[in-house]
Design an enzyme around this catalytic site. Structure first.
Site, PDB file in Angstrom:
ATOM      1  CE  LYS A 164      -4.230  -1.659   0.189  1.00 16.87           C
ATOM      2  NZ  LYS A 164      -5.258  -1.319  -0.829  1.00 16.87           N
ATOM      3  CD  GLU A 219      -4.982  -2.487  -7.065  1.00 16.33           C
ATOM      4  OE1 GLU A 219      -5.996  -2.246  -6.375  1.00 16.33           O
ATOM      5  OE2 GLU A 219      -4.292  -3.522  -6.915  1.00 16.33           O
ATOM      6  CE  LYS A 268     -11.577  -3.297  -3.492  1.00 13.18           C
ATOM      7  NZ  LYS A 268     -10.540  -2.934  -4.455  1.00 13.18           N
TER       8      LYS A 268
END
Length: 360
Positions: A164, A219, A268
């Site tokens: 992240k 991403e 998702k």
């Protein structure tokens, strides 16, 4: 399954505490609140006993409807099941994606239970799949903390780690990437997930470092609306692939493909309206020569297991973001998915493979 039937939909609320608070663009999350759905087919008596299917609606700010809107939608679905059957129930929640996820998952689980087949085989009618690859997620931390987290993930058998990034300066994130590569060694795949954090110039700078440290996927480096910017980054990239996550909801698969904005898309199930929708999207992205990657939205065990089955239904699926159970301090029930050596072991029992969770 069409028309009026013997199906009864029930739902109950839940709140699952996180192991530690999670900082997001929409604020701090310290629990995941939602609704567990149970769909009961009463059957026709002794020779046709009742069958149950489970679903989960776990709304997430910025991705789905609100919790209040989700509950209203589930109430509409309950009435539609009673009066008009499954198709009407799905139509009644078509614009509330978390609610639709719960209803469609419960329907799919119910039907797979009827057919005595694992859910992933019901979704794709394909061969038996024992495992799907998963990535470890390395949260924001100092360079030394990032290196330590990466090292622990590799020691647990993960061969793909997603860092992240975007909460710190670009220079700090590059240093974190350096430490992660040092800790991982040369044989481990590294990905970066920026969650829309950067300007084009910042993303361009990180892309150079990503090439240096053999990053496989970058991403959502830019805001979701920046299709042209992502396309320009993709054109500049040599070996790093560009993936879109938030951009999938804003633009859809066709626009992403037509603009050349991505090599991969993140699906998702909770955010797109169900594993049935995500399965169709995955098939379409594959036809368009984009790579589908399945991830959860920090869900309870019902939705999380559904995502594992979805991943298992996609041929040659890459490492997916399914190893998220550890983010929860509690859960809806026993987890049937074993994480082992960087893979999720796919349940082979009928349906989702989940034990009774209703009375937990």
């Amino acid at each position: 399954m069409t028309g009026k039937s013997n199906l009864d939909l029930e739902y109950r609320s839940f709140s699952l505490s996180l192991s530690s608070p999670l900082e997001t663009a929409s604020g701090t999350i310290d629990s995941r609140d939602g609704f567990l759905v149970r769909l009961v087919d009463r059957g026709e008596g002794v020779t046709d006993p009742a069958t149950v299917g489970y679903g989960e609606a776990t709304p997430l700010a910025g991705w789905t409807e609100s919790t209040a809107d989700c509950e209203e939608a589930l109430e509409r679905a309950r009435t539609a099941f009673r009066d008009d059957g499954p198709e009407a129930a799905l139509e009644s929640v078509d614009r509330q994606v978390a609610a639709r996820h719960a209803v469609s998952l419960a329907l799919s689980d119910l039907q797979a239970n009827r057919e005595a087949t694992p859910l992933y085989r019901y979704l794709c009618r394909g061969p038996m799949i024992g495992r799907v690859p998963v990535n470890a997620t390395v949260g924001d931390g100092s360079p030394s903390e990032t290196g330590a987290q990466t090292r622990r993930a590799v020691e647990r058998g993960y061969d793909c780690c997603k860092l992240k990034v975007g909460l710190r300066s670009v220079d700090a994130d590059v240093e974190r990437l350096r430490e992660a590569r040092r800790a991982a060694g040369s044989g481990v795949e590294l990905r970066l997930d920026a969650n829309e954090a950067w300007t084009y110039e910042e993303a361009e700078s990180v892309l150079e470092a990503a090439e240096e440290f053999d990053v496989s996927i970058l991403e959502q480096p830019l805001p979701a609306g920046a299709l042209e910017g992502h396309a320009a980054l993709r054109e500049r990239a040599r070996d790093v692939k560009i993936a879109l996550d938030e951009g999938v909801l804003e633009h859809g698969i066709d626009a992403i493909c037509e603009s050349g904005a991505a090599d991969a898309v993140v699906l998702k199930p909770m955010a797109v309206g169900g594993i049935d929708v995500a399965r169709r999207m995955a098939a379409w992205t594959t036809e368009l020569e984009l790579t589908p990657i399945v991830t959860t939205t920090i869900d309870g065990v019902v939705a999380r297991t559904g995502a594992v089955h979805l991943a298992a239904s996609i041929p040659d699926v890459p490492a997916c973001g399914l190893a998220t159970a550890g983010l929860l301090a509690e859960d809806l029930g026993r987890d049937p998915v074993l994480l082992e050596n960087g893979s999720a072991v796919v349940p082979q029992a009928k349906g989702l493979g989940i034990d009774e969770v209703w009375d937990k």
